[in-house]
Motif scaffolding. Structure first.
Motif, PDB file in Angstrom:
ATOM      1  N   TRP A   1       1.257   8.205 -12.795  1.00 29.52           N
ATOM      2  CA  TRP A   1       1.443   7.451 -11.558  1.00 29.52           C
ATOM      3  C   TRP A   1       2.909   7.411 -11.146  1.00 29.52           C
ATOM      4  CZ3 TRP A   1      -2.064   2.607 -12.814  1.00 29.52           C
ATOM      5  CH2 TRP A   1      -3.408   3.027 -12.817  1.00 29.52           C
TER       6      TRP A   1
ATOM      7  N   ASP B   1       0.841  -1.186   0.000  1.00 29.58           N
ATOM      8  CA  ASP B   1       0.000   0.000   0.000  1.00 29.58           C
ATOM      9  C   ASP B   1       0.882   1.243   0.000  1.00 29.58           C
ATOM     10  OD1 ASP B   1      -1.936   1.892   0.196  1.00 29.58           O
ATOM     11  OD2 ASP B   1      -2.132   1.701   2.372  1.00 29.58           O
TER      12      ASP B   1
ATOM     13  N   LEU C   1      -1.050   5.808  -4.463  1.00 31.42           N
ATOM     14  CA  LEU C   1      -1.980   5.241  -5.438  1.00 31.42           C
ATOM     15  C   LEU C   1      -3.109   4.484  -4.737  1.00 31.42           C
ATOM     16  CD1 LEU C   1       0.576   3.832  -8.043  1.00 31.42           C
ATOM     17  CD2 LEU C   1      -0.700   5.972  -8.145  1.00 31.42           C
ATOM     18  N   SER C   2      -4.232   4.482  -5.375  1.00 32.07           N
ATOM     19  CA  SER C   2      -5.356   3.723  -4.833  1.00 32.07           C
ATOM     20  C   SER C   2      -5.169   2.237  -5.136  1.00 32.07           C
ATOM     21  CB  SER C   2      -6.661   4.214  -5.459  1.00 32.07           C
ATOM     22  OG  SER C   2      -6.756   3.741  -6.783  1.00 32.07           O
ATOM     23  N   ASP C   3      -6.006   1.418  -4.531  1.00 31.23           N
ATOM     24  CA  ASP C   3      -5.883  -0.018  -4.746  1.00 31.23           C
ATOM     25  C   ASP C   3      -6.046  -0.389  -6.216  1.00 31.23           C
ATOM     26  OD1 ASP C   3      -5.388  -0.362  -2.163  1.00 31.23           O
ATOM     27  OD2 ASP C   3      -7.302  -1.303  -1.620  1.00 31.23           O
TER      28      ASP C   3
ATOM     29  N   GLU D   1      -5.695   1.514  -8.842  1.00 32.82           N
ATOM     30  CA  GLU D   1      -4.564   2.024  -9.610  1.00 32.82           C
ATOM     31  C   GLU D   1      -3.358   1.110  -9.436  1.00 32.82           C
ATOM     32  OE1 GLU D   1      -5.420   6.856  -9.504  1.00 32.82           O
ATOM     33  OE2 GLU D   1      -4.258   5.890  -7.932  1.00 32.82           O
ATOM     34  N   GLN D   2      -3.131   0.740  -8.199  1.00 35.80           N
ATOM     35  CA  GLN D   2      -1.983  -0.103  -7.889  1.00 35.80           C
ATOM     36  C   GLN D   2      -2.061  -1.435  -8.636  1.00 35.80           C
ATOM     37  OE1 GLN D   2       0.012   0.899  -4.945  1.00 35.80           O
ATOM     38  NE2 GLN D   2       1.053  -0.948  -4.347  1.00 35.80           N
TER      39      GLN D   2
END
Lengths: 242, 242
Positions: free
Chosen positions: B229, A214, A218-220, A222-223
């Motif tokens: 990103w 995490d 970045l969001s989940d 996006e990740q």
DNA sequence: GTAGGCATGTACCGATGATATCGGCATGTT
DNA sequence: AACATGCCGATATCATCGGTACATGCCTAC
């Protein structure tokens, strides 16, 4: 061919006369009349050719950049071995130029901030190029833009301080200390990406490996997508740059 | 008492008018006539009081140093705990002053090199005082003089670079990075930059730099989003806590 | 009351950045 | 070949700048 730099075009004559006056008598000596007289022309010629005194200054700065690049090419000719050493050499070259030609360096530095300044653009271009190569090899410890600014700041600062110091108190160690300090601030001890490979693939592998579960950035979702792309890039095989 | 700063002495009025004009309209706006008019006096008064325009500039610089010392005293009032932290705070104060008052800072820095310059003397005096205290506590890793020059160079450089950078690209991290870099160069403390940075940031930087314009693996839209990103990831590390 | 500084105010100087205007010269067209 | 057009150089000029000389006034000292 209307106006080209054929070694004695009016433009070149005027610019060289301006540089001569600037370096021999300081900025105040570089008046439009003096420049015109030294170049064997009339004052209005300057305005016709450069539009403005700022235009002349910009042309002078550009001329300075040209001379600088020439000296750099002569000095860096042997070979840029590894990127960090290249960074050192480049920084040294800039500082040496600024130390040996104060007025010209000042004009070149001044043209920066506000608007266009094609000359200064070129200067920043080569700096960013060097930084980019450094980043591609995985040496950067900070953002590219920030790295460029660090390099610029240390260089500007050391040159300004050098000239502001009463000659007898000047210490060449200042140059090396600040250079190493700047290298330490910009680069890592070891490259994050193996030097043997180049191109996006190894960097993608390194990033994928270093990606935390995490990252706050970045969001989940996006990740997740990023990881997928990295996998694709990592497998696509690096396209070595020219 | 002949000429003392009694809050509306001609000297003070003129100097304050000069500063006002300098900061509102740049150096060119600070003409002797404009200053005299703004102060409600006649042009020759300036020459009677300051002898020269350089005299006026020096007085302006001195005024700037006075204001700087005032702000410094207000900011450093809590307490200088340990000398290194005092160095940080002092450097920050100088840089902050230079960032917030560009023109005045430029005038103060310019008065340096050649001859006397009582104003700049005072500025160097407080700097050397701080360095001396640092040396007395055994913190210096270099010569006192060299340390002072390092501090000066980094401060000058960061301020100049800050103002030379197009506002939207300015990164406050530049200030902290260079401050810590300067502390590391001057003091013998541990590497002031907390840890050899690890995690995704450096790899992200490397990948972004190595990313070709058109990798066959990703579409344009994907590539664009990926770059965004990566920029976020690249910037997420490295800034030491306040 | 008068003479002598001393600061103030006016006018001026040379130089600067910038421009308008004129004359010549080459070019390109008819 | 004659003419028109547009560019380049030269002179003259403007407004403003930093800096100064000179005259005017006021206050003080004798």
């Amino acid at each position: 061919m209307p106006t080209r730099d054929t070694t004695d075009s009016p433009r070149r004559r005027i610019v060289e006369a301006a540089v001569e006056l600037l370096e021999s008598g300081g900025p105040d000596a570089m008046s439009t009349r003096a420049v015109a007289a030294a170049a064997g022309m009339q004052p209005p010629a300057i305005y016709r050719l450069f539009g403005d005194k700022d235009g002349l200054l910009e042309a002078v700065a550009e001329h300075g950049y040209a001379q600088f690049l020439e000296s750099k090419r002569a000095r860096l000719n042997p070979a840029p071995e590894d990127p960090v050493e290249e960074l050192r050499r480049g920084w040294d070259t800039v500082v040496e130029f600024g130390v040996s030609r104060p007025e010209l360096f000042a004009v070149m530095s001044r043209a920066t901030g506000s608007e266009a300044g094609a000359a200064h653009r070129a200067g920043l271009e080569i700096l960013h190029g060097r930084v980019r190569r450094l980043a591609a090899a995985g040496w950067l410890r900070v953002d590219e833009e920030l790295a460029a600014q660090i390099i610029q700041a240390t260089g500007l600062g050391v040159v300004a301080t050098w000239h502001a110091t009463p000659a007898e108190r000047r210490d060449p160690a200042l140059l090396t200390v600040l250079r190493e300090s700047m290298v330490a601030a910009v680069t890592r001890a070891e490259p994050a990406v193996p030097a043997a490979e180049s191109g996006p693939a190894p960097a993608a592998r390194a990033l994928r490996a270093a990606l935390p579960d995490d990252s706050g950035a970045l969001s989940d979702a996006e990740q997740h997508l990023l990881a997928e792309w990295l996998t694709r890039l990592a497998g696509s095989g690096g396209t070595p740059p020219a």
